[in-house]
Structure formats: structure tokens, C-alpha cells
Design an enzyme around this catalytic site. Structure first.
Site, PDB file in Angstrom:
ATOM      1  CG  HIS A   1      37.505 -15.819 -32.030  1.00  0.00           C
ATOM      2  ND1 HIS A   1      38.156 -15.206 -33.080  1.00  0.00           N
ATOM      3  CD2 HIS A   1      36.270 -15.242 -31.975  1.00  0.00           C
ATOM      4  CE1 HIS A   1      37.365 -14.307 -33.640  1.00  0.00           C
ATOM      5  NE2 HIS A   1      36.216 -14.306 -32.979  1.00  0.00           N
ATOM      6  CG  ASP A   2      36.046 -15.474 -26.325  1.00  0.00           C
ATOM      7  OD1 ASP A   2      35.557 -14.985 -27.365  1.00  0.00           O
ATOM      8  OD2 ASP A   2      35.363 -16.089 -25.477  1.00  0.00           O
TER       9      ASP A   2
ATOM     10  CG  ASP B   1      40.980 -17.065 -33.481  1.00  0.00           C
ATOM     11  OD1 ASP B   1      40.104 -17.942 -33.598  1.00  0.00           O
ATOM     12  OD2 ASP B   1      40.773 -15.858 -33.711  1.00  0.00           O
TER      13      ASP B   1
ATOM     14  NE  ARG C   1      27.489 -17.277 -26.023  1.00  0.00           N
ATOM     15  CZ  ARG C   1      28.136 -16.187 -26.396  1.00  0.00           C
ATOM     16  NH1 ARG C   1      28.224 -15.890 -27.679  1.00  0.00           N
ATOM     17  NH2 ARG C   1      28.684 -15.386 -25.510  1.00  0.00           N
TER      18      ARG C   1
ATOM     19  CB  SER D   1      35.007 -11.502 -33.810  1.00  0.00           C
ATOM     20  OG  SER D   1      34.275 -12.653 -34.144  1.00  0.00           O
TER      21      SER D   1
END
EC number: 2.3.1.31
Length: 373
Positions: free
Chosen positions: A350-351, A320, A227, A157
Site C-alpha cells: 500500500h505504501d 497492495d 500502528r 489511501s
């Protein structure tokens, strides 16, 4: 409590946080930040020749605490726990893993919440920084520690963007790289989602134009909303639907003012970040990600990547949706030092580069094999 300054040519004790003072830093924009400090941690011993350093570069809301339990200088456990240590992918019996808190951060490095030379928090006066500026600061910190070359840079990232800038802009200082879950430049989709998060923070009345740090006010609502939005882009769509579907939260009724389960989950993620992260840093680093473009000033992306000869492994995650695989495919095709894209099969979006430690660990080991050649 501020971490102790690290003397030149010295690293902090293993797992402890130290601060390297690098003096004034001229940014890509021409702006100058006086008296810059960079927080640093390490795991493993530095070799006599200082040539076994593996730089582990954190993502947007990470810090220098790669692995280990929470403590006074780091309120959460390591964000990549198990990646570095004896027998780990970064085997600290051989390598010295080093991580910094990025320029603009809020965990020991100079950023918007830091005290400026006039005795007040920088706040809105903190200048815009780029990914390139972050790498410049990291290199200055290493130079202050007597380290002129690293065995590898590893990151995903925003950490991947930093690693990419490192090998393109400073290839003589690095022997290998692992670049995960990132692209050569920010896409319209990324800029759109990121600028919307920034807008949510700035719309909070407690933002105070960025000068809230010494007022007793904190733009908690705006940061939490940012967030929540970001977290959706970090996770896989199928994973979220499998976990939450359209279920209500407990006994609540969404048709009567109650919440869905996924709402509760996102609220929890927002509240967690507010407890440990500065909104000014979130804006600064998010804007840095939106400005990411490895081809800027280098004749474009293709020219920049094709001119880089550093042996590199590029990895992407199947699910992702923030940095889709096509972006890593472009990197793999254009970087001469890369032999092809490595795909991590994961439902975690993505994580996945953080969650799939076994698969990513194999990529790290291969990267360090490249550094040995």
C-alpha cells in the site's frame, strides 16, 4: 505553539503552516462542531484568478506538510517529499499546491485533542466524522480563502477517499482528480483490521474512555500496537520477507524470549508514531475510514460513480493488500471521466503510492494536463 490564524483571502507564506477559522460545522450526522479551525500549507503562488490550486490530500497519519524539512509546526519531513516544487510533478512555477490537516487531525486542525469552547479538551466528546465531513471542512477553508474551484485534487489511501468524495459530491469545484490506492467503500477486511486497531487503543488503561488529554496519561501502548498492526497492512508481504525473513534481531534468541527482526522493526514504527500522533485522532480518523462509502445516500456505489463526470486518473499498486487492485479497477470502470486503471508496479504494498514517486509523479503530471483542457 499554535500556528497563526490566516486572514480571509490570504494563504500562509510558502511552506509555513497557517490556520483558517471556518466557524461552526454541521456534520453528516447532524452534530455541530463549534469554532472549527483547519491547518493549511501551500507551495507556489496563487494565480490572480485563484484558479491554479492543486489540493494534495494526506492519508491517515499524515498532515498538511507535504514536502520540505521538519520544523516547529511539523516534527517530521514532508510525507511526499519532492512531489511539489519547481520542476516537480506539481510544478510550483505553474501551480499552487495546497494541503490541509484533515478535520479530526492533531496537527493544527480541530480534533479530539483540541480545546473545546468550555476550555477543556474535546476528548470523548469529539463527534464521529466521515470522509464526507472532511471534504466539507476543506471546502469551507478554501471558501474562506476566496478559492471556489481547484485545478485538481490528488490523494492516496484516506487522501484518495477524500478526493473521491470531492469529485462525486462537489464536481463543480474541481477540474481533475488523481485517486490512488483506495476503493469506493470500506471492505469487510479493512473494517476488520481497522476496528481491531481501535480496540487495541481503547483496551489501554490510559485511554481513560477517550478523556486522557488533560490527565498526564497517554495510551501509548495501545497506539503503538495499533500502528504495528496497521504497518503490516501498508507494506508488501514479499518485501517484508525479503528484508526480514525469520531472522532474529541482532544477537537475540526468539526461542529464549528474544525478538525476531520484523518484531523490532514494527516496534520501532509504533514508537515513532506515538512520538508525533494523538491516539484520539487515530481512533477518529480510523473510524472515518471504516465508514467510507461513496454510495451512501446516493443510490449506491454504481450510481454515485457513474454520475461523476470529472476527468479522473485512478491508480493502484500491484502488491497492495489493504486496497487491492480490484478496488481501483471498479473505480476505473465506473467513473465516466476515467479511461482505464493505471497500475504502479511495486513491491512496497500500500505504501507504494508514497514510495514510487517517479511512477506516481507521471500520474500527477497527466492529471494536471487534464486540468488544462
Amino acid at each position: 505553539m499554535k500556528s497563526p490564524a490566516v486572514p480571509a483571502l490570504d494563504l500562509p507564506a510558502e511552506g509555513e503552516t497557517g490556520v483558517v477559522d471556518i466557524g461552526p460545522l454541521t456534520l453528516e450526522s447532524g452534530a455541530v462542531i463549534d469554532d472549527v479551525s483547519i491547518a493549511v500549507q501551500r507551495w507556489g503562488e496563487l494565480s490572480p484568478n485563484r484558479d491554479n490550486v492543486v489540493m494534495v490530500l494526506h492519508a491517515l497519519t499524515g498532515d498538511s506538510h507535504v514536502t520540505g524539512p521538519a520544523g516547529p509546526d511539523h516534527p517530521t519531513p514532508g510525507w511526499w517529499d519532492g512531489v511539489a516544487g519547481p520542476g516537480a510533478p506539481i510544478d510550483t512555477d505553474r501551480w499552487c499546491a495546497v494541503s490541509t490537516n484533515v478535520l479530526g487531525g492533531c496537527r493544527g486542525s480541530t480534533g479530539p485533542s483540541s480545546i473545546a469552547p468550555d476550555g477543556r479538551p474535546y476528548g470523548s466528546r469529539f463527534p464521529a466524522v466521515t470522509i464526507r465531513d472532511q471534504v466539507t471542512a476543506d471546502l469551507a477553508a478554501l471558501e474562506a480563502l476566496g478559492i471556489t474551484e481547484v485545478a485538481a485534487v490528488v490523494g492516496g489511501s484516506m487522501g484518495g477517499a477524500r478526493a473521491l468524495e470531492w469529485i462525486v459530491g462537489h464536481p463543480a469545484t474541481v477540474r481533475s482528480a488523481l485517486i490512488l490506492a483506495v476503493g469506493a467503500r470500506a471492505t469487510a477486511d479493512q473494517i476488520g483490521t481497522q476496528s481491531t486497531q481501535v480496540a487495541a487503543i481503547k483496551a489501554d488503561p490510559d485511554w481513560c474512555g477517550g478523556d486522557y488529554h488533560d490527565t498526564g496519561r497517554v495510551p501509548s501502548t495501545g497506539l503503538a500496537i495499533a500502528r504495528r498492526f496497521a504497518h503490516l497492512t501498508y507494506r508488501g508481504e514479499v518485501e517484508l520477507d525479503d528484508r526480514f525473513g525469520n531472522h532474529a534481531q541482532g544477537d537475540e534468541s526468539p526461542t529464549d524470549g528474544g525478538r525476531y527482526a520484523v518484531q523490532s522493526y514494527l516496534e520501532y514504527q509504533g514508537a515513532k508514531l506515538v512520538e508525533r500522533f494523538d491516539a484520539g485522532t487515530y481512533v477518529t480518523l480510523t473510524d472515518a475510514l471504516s465508514s467510507h462509502d461513496v454510495g451512501r445516500g446516493r443510490g449506491g456505489v454504481r450510481a454515485a460513480l457513474q454520475g461523476c463526470r470529472v476527468p479522473t486518473i485512478v491508480g493502484g499498486v500491484t502488491s497492495d493488500r489493504l486496497y487491492p487492485l480490484r478496488l481501483q479497477q471498479e473505480l476505473a470502470e465506473l467513473l465516466p471521466g476515467c479511461t482505464g486503471l493505471d497500475v504502479v508496479d511495486s513491491v512496497y504494498g500500500h505504501d507504494g503510492f508514497l514510495v514510487e514517486t517517479e511512477a506516481v509523479g507521471k500520474l500527477i503530471r497527466r492529471t494536471l494536463e487534464l486540468a488544462e483542457r
